[in-house]
Scaffold this active site. Structure first.
Site, mmCIF file in Angstrom:
data_model
loop_
_atom_site.group_PDB
_atom_site.id
_atom_site.type_symbol
_atom_site.label_atom_id
_atom_site.label_comp_id
_atom_site.label_asym_id
_atom_site.label_seq_id
_atom_site.Cartn_x
_atom_site.Cartn_y
_atom_site.Cartn_z
ATOM 1 N N TYR A 98 13.843 13.690 3.892
ATOM 2 C CA TYR A 98 15.036 13.517 3.069
ATOM 3 C C TYR A 98 14.667 13.785 1.618
ATOM 4 C CZ TYR A 98 12.983 8.914 2.239
ATOM 5 O OH TYR A 98 12.125 7.896 1.921
ATOM 6 N N SER A 154 9.550 11.272 2.119
ATOM 7 C CA SER A 154 10.546 12.093 1.439
ATOM 8 C C SER A 154 9.953 13.326 0.779
ATOM 9 C CB SER A 154 11.305 11.288 0.385
ATOM 10 O OG SER A 154 10.438 10.975 -0.701
#
Length: 126
Positions: free
Chosen positions: A58, A25
């Site tokens: 993400y 991430s």
């Protein structure tokens, strides 16, 4: 027909940390996410202005007000502390809706201070 449109953009943020061994991430200050309308766990594309790398991951929320941009996991190989990034989130929508769509863009200075937000990108002049 569905079109993929820019929904939110963090323009010219600087990497504050990288963590190769984190699960993955990109940790982003919650204030920054709010400014661009990006949600935690939303897919993002990251464009590294300094080395030309383009990669997807993400978003996860970092502490509000921290100014953190932490590139984590395998993506940590694509950025170094201090690198200049553009972070984008996209949305799919029907053609008619796309024709009236305006993205949320947040602009930052060299210290990751939010300078302004906009609902459109400037026209590029010759």
């Amino acid at each position: 027909m569905q079109r993929t449109m820019l929904r939110g953009k963090l323009h010219r943020v600087h990497v504050t940390q990288v963590d190769l061994h984190y699960e993955g991430s990109c940790a982003i200050d919650q204030d920054f996410l709010d400014a661009a309308g990006i949600l935690e766990y939303e897919a993002i594309d990251i464009y590294n202005v300094d080395n030309g790398q383009r990669f997807s991951t993400y978003a996860i929320a970092a502490e509000r007000g921290s100014r953190i941009i932490s590139v984590n996991g395998a993506a940590a190989r694509c950025a170094c502390v201090g690198d200049l990034l553009i972070i984008c989130a996209y949305v799919q929508m029907p053609d008619e809706e796309a024709r009236h769509h305006a993205p949320r863009v947040a602009y930052f200075d060299q210290h990751n201070q939010l300078q302004r937000t906009a609902k459109a990108l400037p026209v590029q002049m010759a």
